[in-house]
Write an enzyme that holds these catalytic residues in place. Structure first.
Site, PDB file in Angstrom:
ATOM      1  N   GLY A   1      70.634 -21.063  53.987  1.00  0.00           N
ATOM      2  CA  GLY A   1      71.301 -19.656  54.394  1.00  0.00           C
ATOM      3  C   GLY A   1      70.701 -19.356  55.677  1.00  0.00           C
ATOM      4  N   GLY A   2      69.566 -20.085  56.182  1.00  0.00           N
ATOM      5  CA  GLY A   2      68.893 -19.642  57.445  1.00  0.00           C
ATOM      6  C   GLY A   2      69.483 -20.292  58.570  1.00  0.00           C
ATOM      7  N   THR A   3      70.517 -21.206  58.567  1.00  0.00           N
ATOM      8  CA  THR A   3      70.770 -21.675  59.886  1.00  0.00           C
ATOM      9  C   THR A   3      72.371 -21.992  59.640  1.00  0.00           C
ATOM     10  OG1 THR A   3      70.821 -23.990  58.840  1.00  0.00           O
ATOM     11  CG2 THR A   3      68.850 -23.196  60.111  1.00  0.00           C
ATOM     12  N   GLY A   4      72.852 -22.168  60.868  1.00  0.00           N
ATOM     13  CA  GLY A   4      74.416 -22.515  61.011  1.00  0.00           C
ATOM     14  C   GLY A   4      75.265 -21.739  60.266  1.00  0.00           C
ATOM     15  N   LEU A   5      76.319 -22.342  59.568  1.00  0.00           N
ATOM     16  CA  LEU A   5      77.199 -21.738  58.740  1.00  0.00           C
ATOM     17  C   LEU A   5      76.791 -20.735  57.635  1.00  0.00           C
ATOM     18  CD1 LEU A   5      79.986 -24.560  58.553  1.00  0.00           C
ATOM     19  CD2 LEU A   5      79.761 -22.695  60.277  1.00  0.00           C
TER      20      LEU A   5
ATOM     21  N   ASP B   1      63.631 -27.162  47.695  1.00  0.00           N
ATOM     22  CA  ASP B   1      64.187 -28.198  48.039  1.00  0.00           C
ATOM     23  C   ASP B   1      65.322 -28.193  46.882  1.00  0.00           C
ATOM     24  OD1 ASP B   1      65.150 -30.936  48.201  1.00  0.00           O
ATOM     25  OD2 ASP B   1      63.157 -31.484  49.110  1.00  0.00           O
TER      26      ASP B   1
ATOM     27  N   ARG C   1      66.931 -30.434  45.783  1.00  0.00           N
ATOM     28  CA  ARG C   1      67.046 -31.824  45.106  1.00  0.00           C
ATOM     29  C   ARG C   1      66.169 -31.450  43.708  1.00  0.00           C
ATOM     30  NH1 ARG C   1      66.002 -35.357  50.358  1.00  0.00           N
ATOM     31  NH2 ARG C   1      64.981 -33.590  50.871  1.00  0.00           N
TER      32      ARG C   1
ATOM     33  N   TYR D   1      86.809 -34.646  54.437  1.00  0.00           N
ATOM     34  CA  TYR D   1      86.748 -35.967  53.857  1.00  0.00           C
ATOM     35  C   TYR D   1      86.326 -36.125  52.447  1.00  0.00           C
ATOM     36  CZ  TYR D   1      81.988 -35.755  55.772  1.00  0.00           C
ATOM     37  OH  TYR D   1      80.575 -35.608  56.157  1.00  0.00           O
TER      38      TYR D   1
END
Ligand code: HXC
Ligand code: NAP
Length: 290
Positions: free
Chosen positions: A22-26, A72, A74, A154
């Protein structure tokens, strides 16, 4: 003209929304709009310093409270820890946006199995880790919740050169549709958004590095001949996590200016036929029937 926010000001009032990546981009664009609509935010990613800075800037720009937590996706234990912290701070989490992703272009035969894991684990494992941690909590506490997964087009067509991402996103789509049915009885909704090209630093660095940019223009694939605007995506996301979309469950909504259908329709290349040729072509096709 820049797209405006679509929902009424209090549309997410009192809700707490967790956005992975949530800290970057979209992720950040969605978060900023959620704040504007009255939500509290929890944002996670691996890099705490970047996250903390983003949280400060987002609060300054939009108001509200943003809790940055390093995680992370994962690692299930880390995900569970974030879920607990979020509940401690805000009482409950109402919506989870599985937005974190990893991706890069490469011929598949060049990938090590670790490279394959790196992407699939962020995209698919990261999404099911978060969904499980929050879903179990909602079910145990008889709380309603909603999950919004960010996939891509995709996820259903597949795509060469981003095969680990395509595998991961397809898995996420399968999970979205499966749990939409299984968990509906608990008041949990599951939906997805499939964006087309929205230029972000993360996506462009990994998918269209500078020396490829001259040769590949992703905009050219879009019939509307433009990229998406972050606010257009944020509008859709806000609607899907809000109560206004309470009856939408198990849906994946594409926001790509028609890009994937352009690639799919067999005769869409006819758009490149010059207008003045159509009289001649009509005569030829009519003539063929005689
Ligand atoms: C081949 C690569 C590689 C590359 C890494 N690897 N990059 N192999 N080509 N470009 C290999 C490494 O050599 C290593 O394998 C293994 O992958 C793991 O690499 P790490 O660097 O240790 O991985 P990690 O630190 O976990 O980083 C994950 C990452 C990275 C995915 C590789 O790019 C990342 O952090 N991405 C996050 C941001 C991101 O990708 N955003 C874009 C989302 S855009 P070996 O065998 O050497 O150990 C998106 C848009 C979709 O999803 C649709 C667009 C239209
Ligand atoms: P981005 O800025 O690179 O977003 C990815 C985010 O995921 C980053 O904040 C990154 O932060 C985080 N992340 C990566 N690995 C992580 C991990 N292991 N644990 C926790 N967080 C992790 O790219 P974006 O373009 O905004 O992408 C956002 C979403 O939109 C993704 O799901 C992507 O697939 C989807 N999408 C984007 C486009 C597009 O055109 N931009 C198109 C279709 C779909 P850290 O590196 O700090 O961890």
């Amino acid at each position: 003209m820049a797209t405006k926010g679509m929902l009424r000001e209090d549309a997410l009032e009192g809700k707490t929304i967790l956005i992975t990546g949530g800290g970057t981009g979209l992720g950040r664009a969605m978060g900023e709009y959620f704040l504007e609509l009255g939500a509290n935010l929890v944002i996670t990613s691996r890099k705490l310093e970047k996250l903390e800075q983003a949280a400060r800037e987002m609060e300054e720009a939009k108001g509200g409270t943003v809790l940055p937590v390093a995680c992370d996706v994962r690692e299930y234990e880390q995900v569970e820890e974030v879920q607990k912290k979020a509940v401690e701070q805000f009482g409950q989490v109402d919506a989870l946006v599985n937005n974190a992703a990893g991706n890069f272009v490469s011929p598949t035969e060049r990938l090590s199995h670790r490279a394959f894991d790196a992407v699939v684990d962020i995209v698919l494992k990261g999404t099911y880790n978060n969904t499980l941690a929050h879903g179990k909590h909602w079910i145990q506490n008889e709380q309603q919740g909603t999950v919004l997964n960010i996939v891509t087009t995709y996820a259903w067509t597949g795509s060469g050169y981003v095969v680990p991402s395509a595998c991961g996103k397809s898995g996420v789509l399968g999970m979205t549709r499966s749990l939409a049915v299984e968990w509906a009885k608990y008041g949990i909704r599951m939906n997805a958004i499939a964006p087309g090209p929205f230029p972000t630093e993360g996506a462009w660095q990994n998918l269209i590095p500078d020396n490829l940019a001259d040769q590949i223009d992703p905009k050219a694939r879009v019939p509307m001949n433009r990229y998406g605007e972050n606010q257009e995506l944020a509008n859709l996301a806000a609607y899907l996590v809000s109560d206004f979309s309470a009856y939408i469950n198990g849906e994946v909504i594409t926001i790509d200016g028609g890009e994937w259908l352009n690639g799919a329709g067999q005769f869409n290349m006819m758009q490149y036929v010059p207008a003045e040729m159509w009289d001649m072509l009509e005569q030829m096709t009519k003539g063929n029937k005689k």
